[in-house]
Structures are given as structure tokens and as C-alpha cells.
Motif scaffolding. Structure first.
Motif, PDB file in Angstrom:
ATOM      1  N   VAL A   1       0.819  -1.023  -0.154  1.00  0.00           N
ATOM      2  CA  VAL A   1      -0.040   0.082  -0.065  1.00  0.00           C
ATOM      3  C   VAL A   1       0.717   1.400  -0.054  1.00  0.00           C
ATOM      4  CG1 VAL A   1      -1.799   1.354   1.476  1.00  0.00           C
ATOM      5  CG2 VAL A   1      -2.009  -1.046   1.057  1.00  0.00           C
ATOM      6  N   GLN A   2       1.867   1.347   0.783  1.00  0.00           N
ATOM      7  CA  GLN A   2       2.787   2.532   0.947  1.00  0.00           C
ATOM      8  C   GLN A   2       3.899   2.478  -0.229  1.00  0.00           C
ATOM      9  OE1 GLN A   2       3.379   1.727   5.074  1.00  0.00           O
ATOM     10  NE2 GLN A   2       3.344   4.175   5.174  1.00  0.00           N
ATOM     11  N   LEU A   3       4.294   1.078  -0.598  1.00  0.00           N
ATOM     12  CA  LEU A   3       5.301   1.305  -1.595  1.00  0.00           C
ATOM     13  C   LEU A   3       5.026   1.553  -2.866  1.00  0.00           C
ATOM     14  CD1 LEU A   3       7.189  -2.045  -0.207  1.00  0.00           C
ATOM     15  CD2 LEU A   3       7.847   0.467   0.088  1.00  0.00           C
ATOM     16  N   LEU A   4       3.871   1.023  -3.164  1.00  0.00           N
ATOM     17  CA  LEU A   4       3.562   1.307  -4.873  1.00  0.00           C
ATOM     18  C   LEU A   4       3.553   2.900  -5.166  1.00  0.00           C
ATOM     19  CD1 LEU A   4       0.795  -1.463  -5.184  1.00  0.00           C
ATOM     20  CD2 LEU A   4       2.788  -1.089  -6.463  1.00  0.00           C
ATOM     21  N   PRO A   5       2.867   3.588  -4.271  1.00  0.00           N
ATOM     22  CA  PRO A   5       2.668   5.143  -4.754  1.00  0.00           C
ATOM     23  C   PRO A   5       4.127   5.624  -4.731  1.00  0.00           C
ATOM     24  CG  PRO A   5       1.593   4.897  -2.653  1.00  0.00           C
ATOM     25  CD  PRO A   5       1.805   3.551  -3.413  1.00  0.00           C
ATOM     26  N   LEU A   6       5.299   5.285  -3.775  1.00  0.00           N
ATOM     27  CA  LEU A   6       6.407   5.829  -3.744  1.00  0.00           C
ATOM     28  C   LEU A   6       7.176   5.556  -4.755  1.00  0.00           C
ATOM     29  CD1 LEU A   6       8.212   7.430  -1.624  1.00  0.00           C
ATOM     30  CD2 LEU A   6       8.588   5.098  -0.663  1.00  0.00           C
TER      31      LEU A   6
ATOM     32  N   THR B   1       3.317  -9.397  -2.555  1.00  0.00           N
ATOM     33  CA  THR B   1       4.209  -9.665  -1.544  1.00  0.00           C
ATOM     34  C   THR B   1       3.371 -10.339  -0.458  1.00  0.00           C
ATOM     35  OG1 THR B   1       5.549  -8.571   0.067  1.00  0.00           O
ATOM     36  CG2 THR B   1       3.542  -7.462  -0.220  1.00  0.00           C
ATOM     37  N   ILE B   2       4.540 -11.000   0.375  1.00  0.00           N
ATOM     38  CA  ILE B   2       3.904 -11.695   1.615  1.00  0.00           C
ATOM     39  C   ILE B   2       4.711 -11.427   2.414  1.00  0.00           C
ATOM     40  CG2 ILE B   2       2.891 -13.653   0.201  1.00  0.00           C
ATOM     41  CD1 ILE B   2       5.573 -15.248   0.754  1.00  0.00           C
ATOM     42  N   SER B   3       4.338 -11.617   3.672  1.00  0.00           N
ATOM     43  CA  SER B   3       4.966 -11.190   5.092  1.00  0.00           C
ATOM     44  C   SER B   3       5.990 -12.168   5.418  1.00  0.00           C
ATOM     45  CB  SER B   3       4.027 -10.770   6.027  1.00  0.00           C
ATOM     46  OG  SER B   3       3.160 -11.770   6.520  1.00  0.00           O
TER      47      SER B   3
ATOM     48  N   ASP C   1       7.107   7.860   8.511  1.00  0.00           N
ATOM     49  CA  ASP C   1       6.474   6.539   8.237  1.00  0.00           C
ATOM     50  C   ASP C   1       7.499   5.803   7.114  1.00  0.00           C
ATOM     51  OD1 ASP C   1       4.299   6.468   9.979  1.00  0.00           O
ATOM     52  OD2 ASP C   1       2.812   6.930   8.540  1.00  0.00           O
ATOM     53  N   ILE C   2       7.627   6.881   5.879  1.00  0.00           N
ATOM     54  CA  ILE C   2       8.679   6.340   4.690  1.00  0.00           C
ATOM     55  C   ILE C   2      10.003   5.949   5.485  1.00  0.00           C
ATOM     56  CG2 ILE C   2       9.665   7.234   2.961  1.00  0.00           C
ATOM     57  CD1 ILE C   2       7.092   9.001   2.349  1.00  0.00           C
ATOM     58  N   ARG C   3      10.366   6.983   6.221  1.00  0.00           N
ATOM     59  CA  ARG C   3      11.830   6.679   6.847  1.00  0.00           C
ATOM     60  C   ARG C   3      11.805   5.387   7.547  1.00  0.00           C
ATOM     61  NH1 ARG C   3      14.996   6.694  10.969  1.00  0.00           N
ATOM     62  NH2 ARG C   3      13.274   6.808  12.475  1.00  0.00           N
ATOM     63  N   HIS C   4      10.805   4.899   8.254  1.00  0.00           N
ATOM     64  CA  HIS C   4      10.759   3.762   9.028  1.00  0.00           C
ATOM     65  C   HIS C   4      10.497   2.694   8.327  1.00  0.00           C
ATOM     66  CE1 HIS C   4      10.219   0.835  12.366  1.00  0.00           C
ATOM     67  NE2 HIS C   4       8.875   0.676  11.830  1.00  0.00           N
ATOM     68  N   LEU C   5       9.638   2.549   7.201  1.00  0.00           N
ATOM     69  CA  LEU C   5       9.533   1.704   6.274  1.00  0.00           C
ATOM     70  C   LEU C   5      10.599   1.382   5.525  1.00  0.00           C
ATOM     71  CD1 LEU C   5       6.639   0.301   5.162  1.00  0.00           C
ATOM     72  CD2 LEU C   5       7.305   1.817   3.193  1.00  0.00           C
ATOM     73  N   LEU C   6      11.630   2.119   5.247  1.00  0.00           N
ATOM     74  CA  LEU C   6      13.001   1.923   4.268  1.00  0.00           C
ATOM     75  C   LEU C   6      13.968   1.645   5.081  1.00  0.00           C
ATOM     76  CD1 LEU C   6      12.102   4.296   1.479  1.00  0.00           C
ATOM     77  CD2 LEU C   6      11.497   1.918   1.628  1.00  0.00           C
ATOM     78  N   LEU C   7      14.007   1.638   6.349  1.00  0.00           N
ATOM     79  CA  LEU C   7      15.078   1.236   7.113  1.00  0.00           C
ATOM     80  C   LEU C   7      14.750  -0.483   7.490  1.00  0.00           C
ATOM     81  CD1 LEU C   7      15.360   4.024   9.946  1.00  0.00           C
ATOM     82  CD2 LEU C   7      17.162   3.339   8.276  1.00  0.00           C
ATOM     83  N   GLN C   8      13.887  -1.019   6.865  1.00  0.00           N
ATOM     84  CA  GLN C   8      13.815  -2.386   6.958  1.00  0.00           C
ATOM     85  C   GLN C   8      14.208  -2.873   5.533  1.00  0.00           C
ATOM     86  OE1 GLN C   8       9.512  -1.809   7.969  1.00  0.00           O
ATOM     87  NE2 GLN C   8       9.665  -3.212   9.875  1.00  0.00           N
TER      88      GLN C   8
END
Length: 411
Positions: free
Chosen positions: A110-115, A191-193, A160-167
Motif C-alpha cells: 500500500v505504501q510502497l506502490l505510490p512511492l 508480496t507476503i510477510s 512512516d517512509i523513513r521507518h519503512l525503508l529502514l527495513q
């Protein structure tokens, strides 16, 4: 022949978490067949693989993958952007892949596609912010995650973006999505978790799923049997066979002598020509070498590491020095051209049918025999394979030059 799912893997080694991902990938896509893009002897984080690409391809085929294609060394030992671009380019070049399935920490796009849509078009504002942060001595992963946040004006969304991309898996997933956008691909990403084990977890959990890092640690510090609860039986059997004849386990110290010879005998000017030797690292290497209490690759890496230079960046640098990869041949201009062929490592009966389809649909040459194609990238793949095989215990000539002699694995 039905739908086909593509997966991008290293299988270092293939463990129960990978089996879960593979089964779920086929389940959520409804795919009848699968194609795996597999890294060769040196991996994305810059380290040598525990086992040969052939052993790991055999693991993939044993699990049920139908066709295994090698990711050229030009892309395999690279940061996420180019690793993803190379692998997605290969899946796109087959002309038959319907879905791409990969693991992420969240199990959501959800967050990654628009980014990804925003970043697919070179964003000058972000690039300037990334350069500014790197100039402050911040490591690339941290700087990239922060710079990506500049695309949002909302403070909460930035965080949120910063935290997301630190993973790490989110970062790789983002670059898969960016590559799909840049290539105009019709492949559908899903994707799957990740289950139970985190990407960098160094100890197994109580479940039967452990990270590849934890599995390797058990193998290297204890023995193969210690990893038995966390890998499928065929992985265990293949590792037993390979290690019993001296084809592993391979690790950085397996290359200590040739690597140290290069670092000690090449001049700073010569070292500076290699890919990833940046910002005066050649001087830092030369300065540190005489101070090491033990002349090992791991101690060198530990001594070189700073807040700016991550362990992964330094490992990739050493890989490129070991394999004589120059800045010019690994430049963005050359990498943007994409892989030049589809090198087949192995297939089963269904995979053979996929190859027949690809002869009509593929946009790149299909390489089954290396003598059939003359290409700079392929030459580098062959060099990497021979360099890797010299680390075996008493390697035979045919093992060192296996790429020249043997056809793909058929299962």
C-alpha cells in the motif's frame, strides 16, 4: 501452460522460510509454474555464497521451481537499486512471467506502490537531499530512507517512509517496484510477510523457520546437522554431499590469501579504479593493513567499518577488488543497459516446456552453452565462477571450469 510466478532468490542456503515463501507465492498467484532468478557465486550483500550456484539451483529445483536463471555478477553484488533492476530485467526478458512475488516485513504494498511511481522518474530533489545526507557521513541505507521522505510534505508520512525503508526487505521491494515501472513491465507484483525470522536475525527462533544468517551461523560455528531443524531434507542432503567433497562451506576467509595479496601489492591508484572503492577508501585500506593484529578478511572489514561505510558496502567493495571489476564497467550508464542474456542454470520437465515457449517470446539470447555467446557480462560471470571454485578444498580442474564443461542441471 498456465500462469507463471517469478521469484528473485539467493538461497544461501535454501531453508524452511524459503519453502514457506515459495508455497505462498504459488498459492496467492494461482501460478502453475515458477521461474527463479538466482544470484551466482557472490551475493547482494557482497559476500561469497556458502555453496556453489549449482548446488543452490539444485535446492531450488528440489523444492519445485521449474526453471532457474542466473543473475549476472554485474547485478548480483550490487546495492538494492541495481540488484533489483538486473533481476526484474531478466524476468521481463523471458516474455512469459505473469507475477512477481517477494517477501516484506509488512506483507503490504500500500505504501510502497505510490512511492515507487514517484521514484521511478529520477527525482532531482531527492537526489540532492541524498547527496547532502551522504556528505554528512550518514550511511547510504539511512540516508536513502530519509531522502525518500522528502517526497512528502506531511511530517507523519515522512517518518512512516523513513521507518519503512529502514527495513531491508521493504527497501528491496521498493526497488523491485521501481524497476517494474522503469521497464514498463506488465508483471504484477505481490508480496507476503516474512514469517518468524527477521532478515538479520543471528539466532533461530523456537519455530522451524530461521533466517539464512542464523542458519549459516549454525553451519559455520557448529556443523551441518545443527541446521537440520531449519532446512528441508534435500537442502541437508545437498550440503552434506557438497561439504564432504570439499565444495564448501565457503566464506570470506576462503579468499583471504588472493584478496590480501591484491590489497598489499596494488598501489592506491590501482585500487581506486575498482568499483565501490570510493572517497579515499584505498588510502584507508593501505593505512589499516599494517595495524591488523590478525590478517583476516573479517578483521579488515571490522577495522574499515565506520558510520558512513556499512559492512555490506565494504564487502561489496572487496568482492569487486577480488574480481577486478572497474568503476567504468559497473557505471550506471552500463548497468542501465540491463543484462545481455538469460543464462540457464537448471530446469525440470515443466521448465523445459517453459524454455520452448521462451524461444518464441524472450527478448534476450537464451544461454545453455556458454560457448554459444560472446558477451562481456558472461565473461565476468565465468571469471567469478572460476575464482569462487578455487576456494574449494583441493579443487579439480573440471570443478574450477565447470561453467565451460557442464550443461544446466536437469531434474
Amino acid at each position: 501452460m498456465g500462469t507463471i510466478v517469478g521469484i528473485i532468490v539467493e538461497y544461501n542456503p535454501l531453508h524452511n522460510g524459503h519453502v514457506h515463501h515459495y508455497n505462498r507465492a504459488k498459492e496467492i498467484t494461482g501460478a502453475e509454474h515458477s521461474i527463479a532468478i538466482l544470484s551466482g557465486p557472490f551475493l547482494q550483500r557482497g559476500e561469497p555464497a556458502l555453496l556453489s550456484k549449482y548446488a543452490r539451483a539444485e535446492m531450488a529445483l528440489s523444492m519445485g521451481v521449474d526453471l532457474v536463471i542466473e543473475l549476472p555478477i554485474h547485478y548480483a553484488a550490487q546495492p538494492a537499486e541495481w540488484f533489483a533492476y538486473g533481476a526484474i530485467s531478466l524476468l521481463e526478458a523471458t516474455g512469459i512471467v505473469d507475477y512477481l512475488c517477494f517477501g516484506t516485513e509488512s506483507g503490504s504494498l500500500v505504501q510502497l506502490l505510490p512511492l515507487a511511481k514517484q521514484l521511478a522518474n529520477e527525482n532531482n530533489k531527492m537526489k540532492q537531499e541524498l547527496s547532502r545526507l551522504l556528505d554528512q557521513g550518514i550511511s547510504y541505507p539511512t540516508a536513502y530512507s530519509a531522502a525518500a521522505g522528502i517526497l512528502s510534505t506531511n511530517l507523519e508520512e515522512k517518518e512512516d517512509i523513513r521507518h519503512l525503508l529502514l527495513q531491508p526487505n521493504h527497501t528491496l521491494a521498493l526497488h523491485y517496484l521501481i524497476a517494474l515501472e522503469r521497464l514498463g513491465s506488465s508483471i504484477v507484483p505481490l508480496t507476503i510477510s516474512r514469517e518468524n525470522a527477521g532478515y538479520h536475525d543471528i539466532t533461530p527462533s523456537e519455530s522451524a523457520i530461521a533466517s539464512a544468517t542464523a542458519v549459516r551461523k549454525l553451519i559455520l560455528e557448529e556443523n551441518i546437522e545443527a541446521a537440520a531443524p531449519y532446512v528441508p531434507p534435500y537442502t541437508l542432503d545437498i550440503m552434506r554431499r557438497e561439504f564432504s567433497v570439499g565444495r564448501g562451506p565457503i566464506h570470506w576467509e576462503s579468499f583471504r590469501q588472493p584478496l590480501m595479496h591484491l590489497l598489499m601489492t596494488l598501489t592506491t591508484s590501482q585500487l581506486s579504479q575498482f568499483h565501490e572503492v570510493t572517497e579515499g577508501l584505498e588510502y584507508r585500506i593501505k593505512k589499516l593493513l599494517p595495524t591488523l593484529s590478525h590478517v583476516t578478511v573479517l578483521e579488515l572489514l571490522h577495522s574499515l567499518k565506520t558510520k558512513r561505510y556499512t559492512h555490506t558496502k565494504l564487502q561489496r567493495m572487496l568482492t569487486h577488488i577480488l574480481l577486478h571489476h572497474t568503476k567504468d564497467e559497473m557505471s550506471p550508464t552500463h548497468l542501465l543497459e540491463g543484462p545481455g542474456y538469460l543464462r540457464i542454470l537448471g530446469f525440470n520437465t515443466h521448465g523445459q516446456q517453459l524454455l520452448k515457449r521462451m524461444k518464441k517470446t524472450a527478448s534476450l539470447p537464451i544461454v545453455v552453452k556458454v560457448s554459444a555467446l560472446n558477451h562481456d557480462q558472461l565473461e565476468r560471470d565465468l571469471q567469478a565462477a572460476t575464482a569462487y571454485a578455487t576456494a574449494y578444498n583441493q579443487p579439480q580442474t573440471r570443478e574450477i571450469f565447470r561453467d565451460y564443461y557442464e550443461p544446466p542441471i536437469r531434474m
